[in-house]
Structure formats: C-alpha cells, structure tokens
Design a protein around this motif. Structure first.
Motif, PDB file in Angstrom:
ATOM      1  N   LYS A  62       0.830  -1.202   0.000  1.00 42.23           N
ATOM      2  CA  LYS A  62       0.000   0.000   0.000  1.00 42.23           C
ATOM      3  C   LYS A  62       0.868   1.257   0.000  1.00 42.23           C
ATOM      4  CE  LYS A  62      -2.507  -1.543   3.522  1.00 42.23           C
ATOM      5  NZ  LYS A  62      -3.548  -1.632   4.584  1.00 42.23           N
ATOM      6  N   ASN A  63       1.952   1.235   0.740  1.00 43.12           N
ATOM      7  CA  ASN A  63       2.846   2.395   0.767  1.00 43.12           C
ATOM      8  C   ASN A  63       3.506   2.624  -0.585  1.00 43.12           C
ATOM      9  OD1 ASN A  63       2.274   2.955   3.440  1.00 43.12           O
ATOM     10  ND2 ASN A  63       4.040   1.831   4.239  1.00 43.12           N
TER      11      ASN A  63
ATOM     12  N   ILE B  13       1.921   7.876   4.473  1.00 42.31           N
ATOM     13  CA  ILE B  13       2.744   6.716   4.110  1.00 42.31           C
ATOM     14  C   ILE B  13       3.636   6.303   5.272  1.00 42.31           C
ATOM     15  CG2 ILE B  13       4.657   5.972   2.620  1.00 42.31           C
ATOM     16  CD1 ILE B  13       3.346   7.752   0.398  1.00 42.31           C
TER      17      ILE B  13
ATOM     18  N   ASP C  16       0.543   0.989   9.645  1.00 43.46           N
ATOM     19  CA  ASP C  16      -0.687   0.469   9.060  1.00 43.46           C
ATOM     20  C   ASP C  16      -1.592  -0.021  10.198  1.00 43.46           C
ATOM     21  OD1 ASP C  16      -2.679  -0.846   7.690  1.00 43.46           O
ATOM     22  OD2 ASP C  16      -1.325  -1.939   6.367  1.00 43.46           O
TER      23      ASP C  16
ATOM     24  N   LYS D   9      -4.813   3.577   2.450  1.00 40.36           N
ATOM     25  CA  LYS D   9      -3.881   3.108   3.492  1.00 40.36           C
ATOM     26  C   LYS D   9      -4.602   2.210   4.499  1.00 40.36           C
ATOM     27  CE  LYS D   9      -0.037   3.136   6.025  1.00 40.36           C
ATOM     28  NZ  LYS D   9       1.219   3.851   6.021  1.00 40.36           N
TER      29      LYS D   9
END
Length: 428
Positions: A25-26, A85, A89, A136
């Motif tokens: 995801k980042n 970012i 998470d 995110k």
C-alpha cells in the motif's frame, strides 16, 4: 455507469486491497504522489477552469480560496501523503486479547470498513486526502465532489489512477471512483440509499449538505460538522494575545470550518478589549454586535476610524448568532461570566471547536470540562483543528458526533474491529 455498478466494482477492488501488505500500500501511495507531482501543470490548469467558472458565477473570495490549487498547495498535498505513508498500518492491529475459562483464545483486531463514500464541497485537496486515508486503511472509496471542482477532481483522479497503475501489482486502481455530480442531485440520493453497497458515508461541507445526508441516509453516516466556532475572552485574559488569536482564528482562512464565527467577551474587560480587537482586525472583518458590544464600540472607536472604515461594526440580528458565515464576518456578544459563556456555546455551537483566552487555570479546566465540542482550546486559535496540524498528515473531515470517531479523522476513523476466536473443539 450507475452508482450500484460503481459500488460493485469498488467491492471487488476492496477485497483485493484487503490482502495487500503495508509495504504494498505504501508503494502504491508513493507512486500516486509521484504521478500528482508529474501532472501538476494539468491539475493547476483544470483548477483554473473551475476558478474562472466559479468567479463568473459570483462565488465569494473566501469560497474561491477553498477551491484554489496552486503549486504550493500541491506541494502540501504531496507532503501530506508522505506523512500518511510513514504512519503505521492500522489494519491487523490487535486492540485486545484474552483467553476465556472455556479455553477459547479471543483477539480483537482492526479491519477496514469496506466501501466508503464521501460527499464534499469545493476543496479539491479532499479528493487526494480522502483517497489516501482510505487506501492506506484498506478501504475502497467513492468520491462525490461538487460541480464547482469537477475539472480539478477529474484531473486529480486521473493522476491517482495513473499512479496506481504505475505501482503494478501493488496498485489497485479500482479502489477509487469519482461520482460526477448531477444537476438534480439524483446521484446523492442513490449514494444515501445504497444499502448493502456502501458501508459508510461522510458528508463534508456546509450545514445544508450535512443536514441532507444525516436526515436522508439509509446507510451509516459519520457526521462531519459545520463549524460555528467560538472564542471566549475571559476577564483574566492577556488582551493583546486574545486579539491576535481572534485575528488568526477569523482571518487566516475564513472559509474553513475551524474559523471562529463568534467572539464572546467578558463584560469586565469588554471596554478594554473591543478597541484592541477593532485595531487588530483593522477593517478586514465586519463585526455584528449585540447591543452591549455595539454601544461599547461606539464609545471606544473614534469618529475618524468609523469614517475611514477602519472598524466595521453593525447591530447584529438574532440569526447572526449560531450562524456559519464562512466569510470575513463575525458576531460579537458580551457575557456576564464563564458560566454564561459555556451555556451559550453549548447552545449555539455545532460542537466543532471552541477556545477560551484566560490566565485563570480553574476557568481553563472548567471550560475544557464543560464545553461539549470535539476540540476545546485554551489560549490558542481554533484553526489548529486539522488532521495535518494534529499529525495525521491528511484528514477525512472533523467529526462532531460522539460515536465511532470525533474530531479530526485520520486513518483509524475508517476502520472498525472484529473478534477472532480460536478454539479446540469447544461447544456450549
């Protein structure tokens, strides 16, 4: 494509995104930030078309300021993405765990909400903020901006999807969709009644929009609030400091929901404070005054200042109190003390952000304990109610409700929890 068709595609994409790791995801979000940077000229050109059209329709300068994107604001959008970012998470985070006497092992873990929708006005930066936080946190998102920002939003969505495609297997381009506004608002009605297709909707804008969503939605709503914010200047306040705070809270960005709309002044210091306030605002704000403050202004401000329009004050109408101006206008009212100020604010505010200027510690704690708003300040501007200022990088909005989320909403506002239970053949 209809709203149900869009939502079904979002559900499919969300199921894919839910399996992605934090690193994936980042990486995808980093590719989106790069795409926004590379496409900034096209984004600014699209925004100029929106600004020109809005200006031709007579949109106020305060609202045009909300609509505007320039190189500095795009830098800010990219910077905010970097903060998101860098954050941990939340998905999979264990928020609790225990073993039961029957031998069951129970864990409570954080999971995405699923498919979320946000209905918002003007500000095109919300397009990127909302997408970034949703992605995110493992959610797919339907973005419904206003017609005034349509060109800007199209350009931003094109850059977002380009970035997700550039991320290869780490990008889920289908996890974001733009709902183009219809003149009859039929698209909003479809969103609000999309039971089983949209897990949650967030309204972000003026009181009329929020009221419409809250009253008509058949799906869960996280209510973000219109901002009728107050500043109370207590009898022990540093008056110079209080004048600077009032200036910042009203003028720095008057079209924002965290700008103050009413200044309450303790009667014991009103005669000293109001001239300072008039000097600090220097004709930039129209003050709509109750009778007591209007009379004090007339006594304290010279005829020359009034003639030069260095101080613009007029008698207030009752409707000016509890009203969100979103402009260089502010109501002023005299208070007998902190008890009256607290009662007044709790009656007239939208439970967004309130501030007290005081050097009395007991009054400061009393104010913070008894004011029923999401953010309560002592000796500071309400303009700090913001996801970026709170360290979230971006925000979905300012929640003024009390369930699930309250105040500036970051990543965790788009998550819920579920229980994972491991056993070994137990029956009840």
């Amino acid at each position: 494509m209809t709203i149900p068709e869009i939502c079904k595609k979002l559900h499919t994409a969300q199921a894919d995104l839910a399996l992605h790791t934090a690193a994936q995801k980042n990486h995808a979000l980093s590719c989106v930030a790069e795409a926004i940077d590379k496409n900034r000229d096209a984004i600014i050109a699209a925004n100029k078309a929106d600004l020109d059209a809005a200006r031709a329709k007579g949109m106020s300068e305060a609202l045009l300021e909300r609509l505007m994107l320039d190189a500095k604001r795009i830098d800010g959008i990219i910077s905010s993405m970097g903060v998101v970012i860098a954050q941990s998470d939340p998905i999979g985070e264990v928020t609790g765990g225990w073993d039961t006497p029957t031998g069951l092992s129970i864990k409570q873990v954080r999971v995405p909400l699923g498919v979320v929708a946000i209905i918002y006005e003007s500000r095109p930066n919300v397009t990127v903020d909302a997408f970034c936080l949703a992605y995110k946190s493992g959610n797919a998102i339907l973005l419904r901006g206003s017609s005034s920002a349509l060109n800007s939003n199209r350009a931003l969505i094109a850059a977002i999807q380009q970035g997700l495609q550039n991320a290869g297997a780490d990008g889920v381009a289908g996890a974001v969709a733009l709902c183009e506004p219809q003149a009859d608002h039929s698209d909003v009605d479809q969103i609000l009644t999309a039971v089983g297709l949209i897990d949650c909707v967030l309204p972000r804008g003026g009181a009329k929009l929020i009221q419409n969503v809250v009253q008509n939605a058949k799906i869960p709503v996280i209510e973000t609030g219109a901002g009728v914010c107050h500043l109370f200047v207590d009898e022990s306040a540093d008056l110079e400091k209080a004048a600077r705070i009032a200036e910042n809270a009203k003028i720095q960005r008057p079209g924002a929901c965290n700008a103050i709309e009413c200044i309450l002044v303790h009667e014991k210091i009103a005669a000293d404070y109001l001239p300072l306030l008039a000097k600090q605002l220097a004709g930039r704000v129209e003050l709509r005054c109750d009778k007591a403050s209007f009379d004090l202004f007339n006594k304290a401000v010279s005829a020359q200042q009034i003639a030069q329009k260095d101080c613009r004050f007029v008698p207030a109408q009752e409707s000016d109190f509890g009203f969100e101006f979103l402009d260089l206008v502010c109501a002023v009212k005299i208070m007998s003390g902190i008890e009256e100020a607290i009662s007044y604010i709790n009656t007239h505010s939208t439970k967004h952000s309130e501030s007290i200027c005081t050097n009395d510690r007991a009054h400061a704690r009393m104010f913070q304990a008894q004011i029923d708003s999401a953010c309560v300040y002592v000796n500071a501007s309400t303009r700090f109610t913001d996801g970026g200022e709170f360290g979230f990088g971006a925000e979905l909005g300012i929640s003024t409700q009390k369930l699930h989320a309250r105040g500036p909403m970051g990543i965790k506002a788009l998550t819920t929890t579920k229980f994972l239970i491991d056993g070994d053949g137990q029956v009840r």
